[in-house]
Design a protein around this motif. Sequence first.
Motif, PDB file in Angstrom:
ATOM      1  N   ILE A  49     -35.791  12.195  50.866  1.00  0.00           N
ATOM      2  CA  ILE A  49     -35.246  11.435  49.739  1.00  0.00           C
ATOM      3  C   ILE A  49     -33.741  11.670  49.607  1.00  0.00           C
ATOM      4  CG2 ILE A  49     -35.260  11.223  47.210  1.00  0.00           C
ATOM      5  CD1 ILE A  49     -38.338  11.643  47.388  1.00  0.00           C
ATOM      6  N   LYS A  50     -33.321  12.912  49.747  1.00  0.00           N
ATOM      7  CA  LYS A  50     -31.888  13.211  49.663  1.00  0.00           C
ATOM      8  C   LYS A  50     -31.120  12.479  50.768  1.00  0.00           C
ATOM      9  CE  LYS A  50     -28.579  16.798  48.934  1.00  0.00           C
ATOM     10  NZ  LYS A  50     -28.386  17.611  47.771  1.00  0.00           N
ATOM     11  N   GLU A  51     -31.684  12.477  51.963  1.00  0.00           N
ATOM     12  CA  GLU A  51     -31.050  11.771  53.081  1.00  0.00           C
ATOM     13  C   GLU A  51     -30.954  10.271  52.791  1.00  0.00           C
ATOM     14  OE1 GLU A  51     -32.366  10.730  57.588  1.00  0.00           O
ATOM     15  OE2 GLU A  51     -32.463  12.850  57.018  1.00  0.00           O
ATOM     16  N   GLU A  52     -32.020   9.692  52.249  1.00  0.00           N
ATOM     17  CA  GLU A  52     -31.987   8.270  51.913  1.00  0.00           C
ATOM     18  C   GLU A  52     -30.945   7.977  50.830  1.00  0.00           C
ATOM     19  OE1 GLU A  52     -35.946   6.886  50.995  1.00  0.00           O
ATOM     20  OE2 GLU A  52     -36.395   6.616  53.126  1.00  0.00           O
ATOM     21  N   ILE A  53     -30.860   8.820  49.825  1.00  0.00           N
ATOM     22  CA  ILE A  53     -29.856   8.626  48.777  1.00  0.00           C
ATOM     23  C   ILE A  53     -28.455   8.685  49.379  1.00  0.00           C
ATOM     24  CG2 ILE A  53     -28.825   9.683  46.716  1.00  0.00           C
ATOM     25  CD1 ILE A  53     -31.732  10.386  45.853  1.00  0.00           C
ATOM     26  N   ASN A  54     -28.238   9.611  50.299  1.00  0.00           N
ATOM     27  CA  ASN A  54     -26.947   9.712  50.974  1.00  0.00           C
ATOM     28  C   ASN A  54     -26.674   8.505  51.864  1.00  0.00           C
ATOM     29  OD1 ASN A  54     -26.310  12.150  49.738  1.00  0.00           O
ATOM     30  ND2 ASN A  54     -27.181  13.372  51.405  1.00  0.00           N
ATOM     31  N   ASP A  55     -27.740   7.779  52.239  1.00  0.00           N
ATOM     32  CA  ASP A  55     -27.622   6.588  53.078  1.00  0.00           C
ATOM     33  C   ASP A  55     -27.662   5.309  52.230  1.00  0.00           C
ATOM     34  OD1 ASP A  55     -27.431   5.151  55.529  1.00  0.00           O
ATOM     35  OD2 ASP A  55     -29.607   4.898  55.557  1.00  0.00           O
ATOM     36  N   ASN A  56     -27.287   5.413  50.973  1.00  0.00           N
ATOM     37  CA  ASN A  56     -27.137   4.267  50.075  1.00  0.00           C
ATOM     38  C   ASN A  56     -28.450   3.685  49.549  1.00  0.00           C
ATOM     39  OD1 ASN A  56     -25.314   2.734  48.593  1.00  0.00           O
ATOM     40  ND2 ASN A  56     -25.457   1.019  50.010  1.00  0.00           N
ATOM     41  N   HIS A  57     -29.537   4.434  49.612  1.00  0.00           N
ATOM     42  CA  HIS A  57     -30.754   4.009  48.918  1.00  0.00           C
ATOM     43  C   HIS A  57     -30.599   4.391  47.451  1.00  0.00           C
ATOM     44  CE1 HIS A  57     -33.645   3.290  52.351  1.00  0.00           C
ATOM     45  NE2 HIS A  57     -32.591   3.806  52.968  1.00  0.00           N
ATOM     46  N   GLN A  58     -31.124   3.567  46.582  1.00  0.00           N
ATOM     47  CA  GLN A  58     -31.100   3.832  45.153  1.00  0.00           C
ATOM     48  C   GLN A  58     -32.523   4.145  44.705  1.00  0.00           C
ATOM     49  OE1 GLN A  58     -28.124   3.630  43.265  1.00  0.00           O
ATOM     50  NE2 GLN A  58     -27.261   3.500  45.317  1.00  0.00           N
ATOM     51  N   TYR A  59     -32.729   5.315  44.114  1.00  0.00           N
ATOM     52  CA  TYR A  59     -34.022   5.701  43.560  1.00  0.00           C
ATOM     53  C   TYR A  59     -33.915   5.709  42.045  1.00  0.00           C
ATOM     54  CZ  TYR A  59     -36.410   7.363  47.798  1.00  0.00           C
ATOM     55  OH  TYR A  59     -37.056   7.447  48.999  1.00  0.00           O
ATOM     56  N   PHE A  60     -34.984   5.243  41.386  1.00  0.00           N
ATOM     57  CA  PHE A  60     -35.023   5.222  39.934  1.00  0.00           C
ATOM     58  C   PHE A  60     -36.378   5.720  39.439  1.00  0.00           C
ATOM     59  CE2 PHE A  60     -32.230   1.764  41.196  1.00  0.00           C
ATOM     60  CZ  PHE A  60     -31.098   1.996  40.421  1.00  0.00           C
ATOM     61  N   ILE A  61     -36.339   6.569  38.438  1.00  0.00           N
ATOM     62  CA  ILE A  61     -37.538   6.913  37.691  1.00  0.00           C
ATOM     63  C   ILE A  61     -37.670   5.844  36.607  1.00  0.00           C
ATOM     64  CG2 ILE A  61     -38.600   8.584  36.124  1.00  0.00           C
ATOM     65  CD1 ILE A  61     -37.075  10.776  37.721  1.00  0.00           C
ATOM     66  N   LEU A  62     -38.853   5.280  36.471  1.00  0.00           N
ATOM     67  CA  LEU A  62     -39.079   4.193  35.520  1.00  0.00           C
ATOM     68  C   LEU A  62     -39.691   4.749  34.246  1.00  0.00           C
ATOM     69  CD1 LEU A  62     -40.580   1.696  38.099  1.00  0.00           C
ATOM     70  CD2 LEU A  62     -38.244   1.700  37.174  1.00  0.00           C
ATOM     71  N   LYS A  63     -39.048   4.442  33.122  1.00  0.00           N
ATOM     72  CA  LYS A  63     -39.517   4.948  31.832  1.00  0.00           C
ATOM     73  C   LYS A  63     -39.692   3.785  30.861  1.00  0.00           C
ATOM     74  CE  LYS A  63     -37.524   9.525  32.270  1.00  0.00           C
ATOM     75  NZ  LYS A  63     -38.473  10.523  31.860  1.00  0.00           N
ATOM     76  N   ASP A  64     -40.664   3.946  29.998  1.00  0.00           N
ATOM     77  CA  ASP A  64     -40.887   2.996  28.921  1.00  0.00           C
ATOM     78  C   ASP A  64     -41.059   3.809  27.641  1.00  0.00           C
ATOM     79  OD1 ASP A  64     -41.285   0.588  27.600  1.00  0.00           O
ATOM     80  OD2 ASP A  64     -43.436   0.587  27.971  1.00  0.00           O
ATOM     81  N   GLU A  65     -40.106   3.638  26.729  1.00  0.00           N
ATOM     82  CA  GLU A  65     -40.109   4.411  25.487  1.00  0.00           C
ATOM     83  C   GLU A  65     -40.243   5.909  25.764  1.00  0.00           C
ATOM     84  OE1 GLU A  65     -42.760   2.893  22.542  1.00  0.00           O
ATOM     85  OE2 GLU A  65     -42.165   0.826  22.914  1.00  0.00           O
ATOM     86  N   TYR A  66     -39.422   6.407  26.650  1.00  0.00           N
ATOM     87  CA  TYR A  66     -39.326   7.836  26.991  1.00  0.00           C
ATOM     88  C   TYR A  66     -40.535   8.368  27.756  1.00  0.00           C
ATOM     89  CZ  TYR A  66     -35.712   7.229  23.521  1.00  0.00           C
ATOM     90  OH  TYR A  66     -34.642   6.758  22.811  1.00  0.00           O
ATOM     91  N   ARG A  67     -41.454   7.491  28.141  1.00  0.00           N
ATOM     92  CA  ARG A  67     -42.628   7.885  28.913  1.00  0.00           C
ATOM     93  C   ARG A  67     -42.420   7.432  30.351  1.00  0.00           C
ATOM     94  NH1 ARG A  67     -45.834   4.549  26.897  1.00  0.00           N
ATOM     95  NH2 ARG A  67     -46.580   3.385  28.674  1.00  0.00           N
ATOM     96  N   THR A  68     -42.595   8.336  31.289  1.00  0.00           N
ATOM     97  CA  THR A  68     -42.460   7.978  32.699  1.00  0.00           C
ATOM     98  C   THR A  68     -43.674   7.168  33.120  1.00  0.00           C
ATOM     99  OG1 THR A  68     -41.155   9.951  33.163  1.00  0.00           O
ATOM    100  CG2 THR A  68     -42.218   8.881  35.037  1.00  0.00           C
ATOM    101  N   VAL A  69     -43.415   6.008  33.749  1.00  0.00           N
ATOM    102  CA  VAL A  69     -44.508   5.132  34.175  1.00  0.00           C
ATOM    103  C   VAL A  69     -44.572   4.978  35.695  1.00  0.00           C
ATOM    104  CG1 VAL A  69     -44.559   3.889  31.988  1.00  0.00           C
ATOM    105  CG2 VAL A  69     -43.160   3.002  33.870  1.00  0.00           C
ATOM    106  N   GLY A  70     -43.492   5.336  36.395  1.00  0.00           N
ATOM    107  CA  GLY A  70     -43.483   5.200  37.848  1.00  0.00           C
ATOM    108  C   GLY A  70     -42.093   5.418  38.416  1.00  0.00           C
ATOM    109  N   TYR A  71     -41.916   4.901  39.631  1.00  0.00           N
ATOM    110  CA  TYR A  71     -40.601   4.985  40.264  1.00  0.00           C
ATOM    111  C   TYR A  71     -40.423   3.830  41.233  1.00  0.00           C
ATOM    112  CZ  TYR A  71     -42.324   6.918  44.747  1.00  0.00           C
ATOM    113  OH  TYR A  71     -42.935   7.117  45.958  1.00  0.00           O
ATOM    114  N   THR A  72     -39.171   3.564  41.583  1.00  0.00           N
ATOM    115  CA  THR A  72     -38.842   2.504  42.527  1.00  0.00           C
ATOM    116  C   THR A  72     -37.628   2.921  43.339  1.00  0.00           C
ATOM    117  OG1 THR A  72     -38.449   0.112  42.737  1.00  0.00           O
ATOM    118  CG2 THR A  72     -37.349   1.228  40.909  1.00  0.00           C
TER     119      THR A  72
END
Length: 131
Positions: A49-72
């Motif tokens: 994941i760190k390598e991908e982020i360094n290679d311009n991938h964007q990771y996001f934790i998905l939250k709804d009203e402060y509750r984590t629902v997933g990631y993309t």
Amino acid sequence: MEFVCVKSDREIHELLKIVRVIWREVFTPIIGNKQVEYMLRTYQSFDNIKEEINDNHQYFILKDEYRTVGYTAYKDEGEKIYLSKIYFFDSERGKGYFNRVLNYYESLGKLIYLNVNKNNELAIKVYKNKG
């Protein structure tokens, strides 16, 4: 829906807690526990994941009203976007989050492409339904 960008080592570790739960929920029935654990050690590891982020991938934790629902995650490739991940906890599926995330990607105004495990029938059905 809030997209919390993952950049720091601390944020990657937070993301990994989510990844481990979701991958076991989603992929154990499809590819089995042994293959899931292998994928978590390699494809969805801290270093990868760190390598991908360094290679311009964007990771996001998905939250709804402060509750984590997933990631993309995605990689912007200029005229197109490689949508590498949209995953939600089992308990959060069917609540419209997928459409909200896909709307975000569509709002970027670029061609979107992705890969799906051939045995992930639910994901294939959802993507085909969205065209």
